[in-house]
Enzyme design. Sequence first.
Site, PDB file in Angstrom:
ATOM      1  N   LEU A 157       0.857  -1.196   0.000  1.00 49.16           N
ATOM      2  CA  LEU A 157       0.000   0.000   0.000  1.00 49.16           C
ATOM      3  C   LEU A 157       0.887   1.237   0.000  1.00 49.16           C
ATOM      4  O   LEU A 157       1.715   1.378   0.892  1.00 49.16           O
ATOM      5  CB  LEU A 157      -0.772   0.067   1.316  1.00 49.16           C
ATOM      6  CG  LEU A 157      -2.092  -0.629   1.515  1.00 49.16           C
ATOM      7  CD1 LEU A 157      -2.569  -0.369   2.933  1.00 49.16           C
ATOM      8  CD2 LEU A 157      -3.137  -0.123   0.522  1.00 49.16           C
ATOM      9  N   HIS A 158       0.742   2.107  -0.984  1.00 42.64           N
ATOM     10  CA  HIS A 158       1.485   3.363  -0.899  1.00 42.64           C
ATOM     11  C   HIS A 158       0.845   4.527  -1.618  1.00 42.64           C
ATOM     12  O   HIS A 158       1.326   5.647  -1.541  1.00 42.64           O
ATOM     13  CB  HIS A 158       2.917   3.183  -1.424  1.00 42.64           C
ATOM     14  CG  HIS A 158       2.986   3.075  -2.923  1.00 42.64           C
ATOM     15  ND1 HIS A 158       2.651   1.928  -3.588  1.00 42.64           N
ATOM     16  CD2 HIS A 158       3.346   3.960  -3.882  1.00 42.64           C
ATOM     17  CE1 HIS A 158       2.803   2.114  -4.893  1.00 42.64           C
ATOM     18  NE2 HIS A 158       3.221   3.342  -5.092  1.00 42.64           N
ATOM     19  N   ARG A 159      -0.257   4.310  -2.334  1.00 44.98           N
ATOM     20  CA  ARG A 159      -0.853   5.386  -3.129  1.00 44.98           C
ATOM     21  C   ARG A 159      -1.450   6.466  -2.240  1.00 44.98           C
ATOM     22  O   ARG A 159      -2.152   6.163  -1.265  1.00 44.98           O
ATOM     23  CB  ARG A 159      -1.978   4.851  -4.001  1.00 44.98           C
ATOM     24  CG  ARG A 159      -1.527   3.962  -5.083  1.00 44.98           C
ATOM     25  CD  ARG A 159      -1.251   4.730  -6.345  1.00 44.98           C
ATOM     26  NE  ARG A 159      -0.547   3.827  -7.222  1.00 44.98           N
ATOM     27  CZ  ARG A 159       0.313   4.193  -8.157  1.00 44.98           C
ATOM     28  NH1 ARG A 159       0.567   5.462  -8.353  1.00 44.98           N
ATOM     29  NH2 ARG A 159       0.908   3.309  -8.901  1.00 44.98           N
ATOM     30  N   ASP A 187      -2.063  -1.579  -4.106  1.00 48.85           N
ATOM     31  CA  ASP A 187      -2.501  -0.402  -4.873  1.00 48.85           C
ATOM     32  C   ASP A 187      -1.385   0.053  -5.804  1.00 48.85           C
ATOM     33  O   ASP A 187      -1.430   1.138  -6.370  1.00 48.85           O
ATOM     34  CB  ASP A 187      -2.969   0.727  -3.952  1.00 48.85           C
ATOM     35  CG  ASP A 187      -1.890   1.223  -3.006  1.00 48.85           C
ATOM     36  OD1 ASP A 187      -0.727   0.800  -3.118  1.00 48.85           O
ATOM     37  OD2 ASP A 187      -2.217   2.066  -2.138  1.00 48.85           O
TER      38      ASP A 187
END
Length: 377
Positions: free
Chosen positions: A205-207, A281
Amino acid sequence: MKVFIISGARPQFIKLSPIIQDMLEEPKMDFYHLHTGQHFDENMSSIFFQELSLPPPDVNLNIHSQTHAQLVGNMMIKIEEKLKEEDPDAVLVPGDTDSTLAGALAASKLQYPVIHLESGLRSYDFRMPEEINRKLTDHISRMLITTSMTASENLLKEGINKRWIFETGDTMVDAILRNVKKAKKQSSILKKLGLKSKEYFLLTLHRKENVDNKGRLKTILETLNEVEETIVYPVHPRTKNRIKDYNLGDLIENENIITIDPTGYLDFISLEVNSMSILTDSGGIQKEALTLNVPCITLRDNTEWIETLEIGANQLVGAEKERIKSAIKQIKDNLDHYKNINWENPYGDGKSSTKIVNEIIKRYEEHELEIETNIMI
Ligand code: UDP
């Protein structure tokens, strides 16, 4: 010819790696590699140069941890200086980060032809900084390298000259196919984490639209607390900060969630290929999952990699509890089906980087990269 390469973030090192390896073999091409410093932790940057046997960048600007405007502005000033010193024949910018946009803007203002690798992708979601970066970069590029027909068509719809587009596969596919055997042989991450093949889910997850939104981040993490499956979660530095800022630390303490630092490429490939499914993501990881025949669950409302959906290798679930849970269940219930799957790869045969290097040389020799005025579209 001399190509000035600009990178700065983890996925850019990976998508450039086969191109740099091919350039090193190509006597007609010389390159200069500028790293903006956007990603700077050892496990987000230098580890990839070591593992992929890439020469270290010629310069690292060390520009990071600032607002978007500061990043792009400060990078442009320094990139302009280096471009004037190096005076290249073309400037290659991969992907859709702030480093991509800063490089493309600085180069085009100095009238250097910009080559955009991974051109034409559109999510049509302007909440994403990546969408802004990729669209602007495309419109000031002179050679637009696309990974599929959909991407080429997006460019044509926006009035880009057909002659400037070069459609090949995706160099991330080249990279993973060149490294999967090595990963299987060298990585001991499963053993280190006490994991068995096909008995866990992998999460990244990093968006911005997920991690800078407390509600979405909380829902995703809560959902993963409510499922029984083991989840391996390499936590991106940006997300680590947000989890702390939003006081959500408890949600990654659950015993089914194994949090680790971001891993190197070989360990990550090993985690991908052995997982039941990947929840992500990330853009690149959706394609890697397809290439490795691992089903993907994308925690976004849209994707620019629509071929992955059409093929059935990927499902979009947003940040919605019930949709995430039902996708996980669907994959668990159909494990045997997925274990034997062999999707046809819409992003090429793993030989795209060689075609790209040859085409850049051809276009340069035929004066196709020259910036003209009064171009007839
Ligand atoms: N990756 C990695 N270690 C990790 C997580 C990801 O090496 O802990 C690699 C992954 O294999 C892929 C790339 O990083 O090649 C994806 O980068 P990211 O998700 O940061 O960016 P995006 O593709 O969304 O632009």
